[in-house]
Design a protein around this motif. Structure first.
Motif, PDB file in Angstrom:
ATOM      1  N   LEU A  79      31.007 -31.469 -50.170  1.00  0.00           N
ATOM      2  CA  LEU A  79      32.381 -30.989 -50.325  1.00  0.00           C
ATOM      3  C   LEU A  79      33.281 -31.388 -49.166  1.00  0.00           C
ATOM      4  O   LEU A  79      34.444 -30.987 -49.114  1.00  0.00           O
ATOM      5  N   SER A  80      32.770 -32.210 -48.238  1.00  0.00           N
ATOM      6  CA  SER A  80      33.628 -32.692 -47.160  1.00  0.00           C
ATOM      7  C   SER A  80      34.733 -33.608 -47.684  1.00  0.00           C
ATOM      8  O   SER A  80      35.750 -33.816 -47.023  1.00  0.00           O
ATOM      9  N   HIS A  81      34.533 -34.155 -48.900  1.00  0.00           N
ATOM     10  CA  HIS A  81      35.536 -35.067 -49.463  1.00  0.00           C
ATOM     11  C   HIS A  81      36.804 -34.348 -49.905  1.00  0.00           C
ATOM     12  O   HIS A  81      37.836 -34.980 -50.129  1.00  0.00           O
ATOM     13  N   VAL A  82      36.715 -33.014 -50.046  1.00  0.00           N
ATOM     14  CA  VAL A  82      37.833 -32.256 -50.615  1.00  0.00           C
ATOM     15  C   VAL A  82      39.129 -32.467 -49.841  1.00  0.00           C
ATOM     16  O   VAL A  82      40.210 -32.605 -50.428  1.00  0.00           O
ATOM     17  N   GLU A  83      39.041 -32.520 -48.513  1.00  0.00           N
ATOM     18  CA  GLU A  83      40.241 -32.655 -47.685  1.00  0.00           C
ATOM     19  C   GLU A  83      40.980 -33.964 -47.961  1.00  0.00           C
ATOM     20  O   GLU A  83      42.205 -34.047 -47.829  1.00  0.00           O
ATOM     21  N   PHE A  84      40.247 -34.986 -48.380  1.00  0.00           N
ATOM     22  CA  PHE A  84      40.827 -36.321 -48.495  1.00  0.00           C
ATOM     23  C   PHE A  84      41.139 -36.707 -49.946  1.00  0.00           C
ATOM     24  O   PHE A  84      42.143 -37.369 -50.208  1.00  0.00           O
ATOM     25  N   LEU A  85      40.291 -36.283 -50.879  1.00  0.00           N
ATOM     26  CA  LEU A  85      40.479 -36.689 -52.267  1.00  0.00           C
ATOM     27  C   LEU A  85      41.395 -35.733 -53.030  1.00  0.00           C
ATOM     28  O   LEU A  85      41.982 -36.107 -54.038  1.00  0.00           O
TER      29      LEU A  85
ATOM     30  N   PRO B  67      44.288 -33.694 -51.826  1.00  0.00           N
ATOM     31  CA  PRO B  67      45.235 -33.204 -50.818  1.00  0.00           C
ATOM     32  C   PRO B  67      46.220 -32.161 -51.331  1.00  0.00           C
ATOM     33  O   PRO B  67      46.690 -31.323 -50.552  1.00  0.00           O
ATOM     34  N   THR B  68      46.543 -32.173 -52.628  1.00  0.00           N
ATOM     35  CA  THR B  68      47.570 -31.257 -53.127  1.00  0.00           C
ATOM     36  C   THR B  68      46.994 -30.058 -53.882  1.00  0.00           C
ATOM     37  O   THR B  68      47.751 -29.222 -54.383  1.00  0.00           O
ATOM     38  N   THR B  69      45.665 -29.973 -53.959  1.00  0.00           N
ATOM     39  CA  THR B  69      45.069 -28.875 -54.722  1.00  0.00           C
ATOM     40  C   THR B  69      44.053 -28.083 -53.912  1.00  0.00           C
ATOM     41  O   THR B  69      44.198 -26.887 -53.698  1.00  0.00           O
ATOM     42  N   LEU B  70      43.018 -28.730 -53.432  1.00  0.00           N
ATOM     43  CA  LEU B  70      41.875 -28.026 -52.844  1.00  0.00           C
ATOM     44  C   LEU B  70      41.695 -28.290 -51.355  1.00  0.00           C
ATOM     45  O   LEU B  70      40.765 -27.762 -50.739  1.00  0.00           O
ATOM     46  N   ALA B  71      42.565 -29.086 -50.759  1.00  0.00           N
ATOM     47  CA  ALA B  71      42.363 -29.528 -49.381  1.00  0.00           C
ATOM     48  C   ALA B  71      42.787 -28.487 -48.353  1.00  0.00           C
ATOM     49  O   ALA B  71      43.689 -27.687 -48.575  1.00  0.00           O
ATOM     50  N   SER B  72      42.116 -28.530 -47.202  1.00  0.00           N
ATOM     51  CA  SER B  72      42.495 -27.769 -46.013  1.00  0.00           C
ATOM     52  C   SER B  72      41.917 -28.490 -44.818  1.00  0.00           C
ATOM     53  O   SER B  72      40.778 -28.973 -44.866  1.00  0.00           O
ATOM     54  N   GLU B  73      42.700 -28.552 -43.742  1.00  0.00           N
ATOM     55  CA  GLU B  73      42.218 -29.234 -42.545  1.00  0.00           C
ATOM     56  C   GLU B  73      40.982 -28.539 -41.971  1.00  0.00           C
ATOM     57  O   GLU B  73      40.206 -29.145 -41.223  1.00  0.00           O
ATOM     58  N   ALA B  74      40.769 -27.283 -42.346  1.00  0.00           N
ATOM     59  CA  ALA B  74      39.627 -26.544 -41.824  1.00  0.00           C
ATOM     60  C   ALA B  74      38.304 -27.017 -42.429  1.00  0.00           C
ATOM     61  O   ALA B  74      37.236 -26.751 -41.865  1.00  0.00           O
ATOM     62  N   ILE B  75      38.361 -27.723 -43.546  1.00  0.00           N
ATOM     63  CA  ILE B  75      37.120 -28.131 -44.217  1.00  0.00           C
ATOM     64  C   ILE B  75      36.346 -29.141 -43.382  1.00  0.00           C
ATOM     65  O   ILE B  75      35.130 -29.022 -43.199  1.00  0.00           O
ATOM     66  N   ALA B  76      37.052 -30.140 -42.832  1.00  0.00           N
ATOM     67  CA  ALA B  76      36.363 -31.175 -42.065  1.00  0.00           C
ATOM     68  C   ALA B  76      35.704 -30.616 -40.809  1.00  0.00           C
ATOM     69  O   ALA B  76      34.655 -31.096 -40.373  1.00  0.00           O
ATOM     70  N   ARG B  77      36.295 -29.577 -40.213  1.00  0.00           N
ATOM     71  CA  ARG B  77      35.715 -28.998 -38.995  1.00  0.00           C
ATOM     72  C   ARG B  77      34.853 -27.772 -39.291  1.00  0.00           C
ATOM     73  O   ARG B  77      34.346 -27.113 -38.390  1.00  0.00           O
ATOM     74  N   GLY B  78      34.664 -27.473 -40.567  1.00  0.00           N
ATOM     75  CA  GLY B  78      33.898 -26.292 -40.949  1.00  0.00           C
ATOM     76  C   GLY B  78      32.413 -26.429 -40.650  1.00  0.00           C
ATOM     77  O   GLY B  78      31.885 -27.529 -40.424  1.00  0.00           O
ATOM     78  N   GLU B  79      31.734 -25.318 -40.648  1.00  0.00           N
ATOM     79  CA  GLU B  79      30.286 -25.287 -40.427  1.00  0.00           C
ATOM     80  C   GLU B  79      29.573 -25.553 -41.753  1.00  0.00           C
ATOM     81  O   GLU B  79      29.901 -24.957 -42.772  1.00  0.00           O
ATOM     82  N   HIS B  80      28.571 -26.433 -41.693  1.00  0.00           N
ATOM     83  CA  HIS B  80      27.866 -26.822 -42.913  1.00  0.00           C
ATOM     84  C   HIS B  80      26.384 -26.510 -42.763  1.00  0.00           C
ATOM     85  O   HIS B  80      25.780 -26.833 -41.739  1.00  0.00           O
ATOM     86  N   ALA B  81      25.806 -25.877 -43.778  1.00  0.00           N
ATOM     87  CA  ALA B  81      24.383 -25.547 -43.758  1.00  0.00           C
ATOM     88  C   ALA B  81      23.772 -25.925 -45.100  1.00  0.00           C
ATOM     89  O   ALA B  81      24.381 -25.704 -46.154  1.00  0.00           O
ATOM     90  N   VAL B  82      22.564 -26.498 -45.063  1.00  0.00           N
ATOM     91  CA  VAL B  82      21.852 -26.903 -46.272  1.00  0.00           C
ATOM     92  C   VAL B  82      20.495 -26.215 -46.289  1.00  0.00           C
ATOM     93  O   VAL B  82      19.773 -26.224 -45.287  1.00  0.00           O
ATOM     94  N   HIS B  83      20.156 -25.605 -47.413  1.00  0.00           N
ATOM     95  CA  HIS B  83      18.876 -24.929 -47.569  1.00  0.00           C
ATOM     96  C   HIS B  83      18.226 -25.396 -48.866  1.00  0.00           C
ATOM     97  O   HIS B  83      18.918 -25.624 -49.865  1.00  0.00           O
ATOM     98  N   VAL B  84      16.909 -25.523 -48.858  1.00  0.00           N
ATOM     99  CA  VAL B  84      16.169 -25.957 -50.033  1.00  0.00           C
ATOM    100  C   VAL B  84      15.150 -24.896 -50.407  1.00  0.00           C
ATOM    101  O   VAL B  84      14.436 -24.379 -49.547  1.00  0.00           O
ATOM    102  N   ASP B  85      15.097 -24.570 -51.690  1.00  0.00           N
ATOM    103  CA  ASP B  85      14.124 -23.615 -52.198  1.00  0.00           C
ATOM    104  C   ASP B  85      13.588 -24.160 -53.511  1.00  0.00           C
ATOM    105  O   ASP B  85      14.225 -24.044 -54.556  1.00  0.00           O
ATOM    106  N   GLY B  86      12.408 -24.761 -53.453  1.00  0.00           N
ATOM    107  CA  GLY B  86      11.837 -25.355 -54.664  1.00  0.00           C
ATOM    108  C   GLY B  86      12.701 -26.470 -55.193  1.00  0.00           C
ATOM    109  O   GLY B  86      12.944 -27.462 -54.505  1.00  0.00           O
TER     110      GLY B  86
END
Length: 362
Positions: free
Chosen positions: A161-167, A169-188
């Motif tokens: 979802l890091s693409h949201v800021e760039f793709l 811009p007029t609907t779902l973007a926020s400058e906070a997305i690119a600098r946001g904290e990202h975590a990935v977890h896997v369960d099965g």
């Protein structure tokens, strides 16, 4: 041509429930196979191969007579089991192999789920939880979009979802997305890709839902992906430093059903627990989805498909970044599942460091 990327022994959304009504057979191509969905007088639903075993005429162009579908070409009638039980031509027998294949179908969460593989493995308990679609305190807005791209490219798009800021811009973007904290977890066979974006500008589509708030917001985007392509996004905003309950949010489903190797049915649904009687909000979200998914995401992934041709992205050895962690995990799971299915094996047991279960034969 590329080797198949299409898993068969899994559940896909074949249609939204209200797309299929009694007396109106509905056709859809799934995993490169034509399928016809039928609803019977008792409300139950069935799915058959959309081709008459006589001359391969499309059954969906025929007419439904009670619990039978009659072929438009020669009038042969097929029952719930796909067996030809009606022959209008006097003096001719019905061959024993005059049978149209049937597929397991489960109606759940306002959708029709179809299993295209081994029917004996079609366990309804494997369908992920989308209870939000039918929760009495939530409002569902939904649709289906056709995208001319392999479903894995759309998986990648939604898990990163890091693409949201760039793709967008007029609907779902926020400058906070690119600098946001990202975590990935896997369960099965499930990957979680969570992004926390505090103290930033509200994305336009979300800011419109809190018109009385002018300050910064905390923005969350938490995606649950279950193989092969079933996703639920928990997303919303709240005034900075406030609990989520002080803001607005939604649960957004993104369920991808491969049509072919290079085209996908994209079933989307937005559910909310606020302003549930306000159709104006429905229209706002329909417009945002049309702009973001159809106007921005679809052209991008289809352009990727054109650039790749019949090659898979990861076979091209793309440059990868930290933002690709969740798509990488999902693709690793898919690769293992495809290999297992080719060997008639089912993944189960503990997960390894890539989030893939041990492979055991069945």
């Amino acid at each position: 041509m590329i080797k198949t990327s299409l898993l068969r022994n899994c559940w896909y959304v074949g249609a939204w429930s209200d797309e299929v009504a009694f007396g109106r057979p509905m056709a859809r191509t799934i995993l490169a196979e034509p399928v016809v969905f039928l609803r019977y007088e008792d409300g139950s639903v069935n799915a058959l191969a959309d081709r008459c075993p006589h001359r391969y005429a499309p059954l969906h162009q025929g007419r439904q007579v009670g619990d039978q579908i009659h072929c438009p070409y020669h009038g042969l009638g097929f029952d719930r089991t796909g067996t030809c039980v009606h022959n209008p031509h006097a003096g001719t027998r019905i061959p024993s192999h005059a049978v149209a294949r049937t597929f397991p179908v489960v109606e759940r969460y306002a959708a029709l789920w179809i299993w295209m593989g081994d029917a004996e493995l079609a366990d309804p308990d494997l369908i992920p939880d989308f209870q939000c679609h039918v929760a009495p305190d939530r409002r569902l807005v939904k649709g289906v979009v056709s995208m001319g791209a392999n479903y894995r490219l759309i998986n990648d798009n939604l898990l990163d979802l890091s693409h949201v800021e760039f793709l967008h811009p007029t609907t779902l973007a926020s400058e906070a997305i690119a600098r946001g904290e990202h975590a990935v977890h896997v369960d099965g066979l499930t990957v979680r890709s969570d992004r926390w974006c505090p103290d930033g500008a509200a994305p336009p589509a979300w800011g419109a839902q809190m018109p009385d708030h002018e300050g910064p917001v905390d923005h969350w985007l938490e995606m649950r992906w279950t193989a092969p392509s079933l996703m639920l996004l928990d997303v919303g905003i709240t005034p900075s430093g406030q609990p989520r309950s002080a803001g607005v949010g939604a649960l957004v489903s993104h369920n991808l059903t491969p049509e072919t190797e290079t085209s996908t049915h994209y079933f989307w649904g937005v559910t909310r627990d606020w302003k549930t009687d306000d159709e104006t909000v429905d229209r706002i979200w329909e417009g945002a989805i049309e702009m973001a998914f159809v106007g921005e995401d679809a052209p991008m992934v289809m352009a990727q498909q054109v650039a790749l041709g019949d090659q898979d992205l990861y076979d091209m050895r793309p440059a990868l970044f930290e933002i690709d962690l969740a798509p990488n995990r999902a693709r690793t799971i898919l690769k293992k599942l495809l290999k297992a299915e080719a060997r008639s094996e089912i993944p189960e047991g503990p997960v390894d460091e890539n989030g893939v279960g041990a492979l055991t034969s069945r």
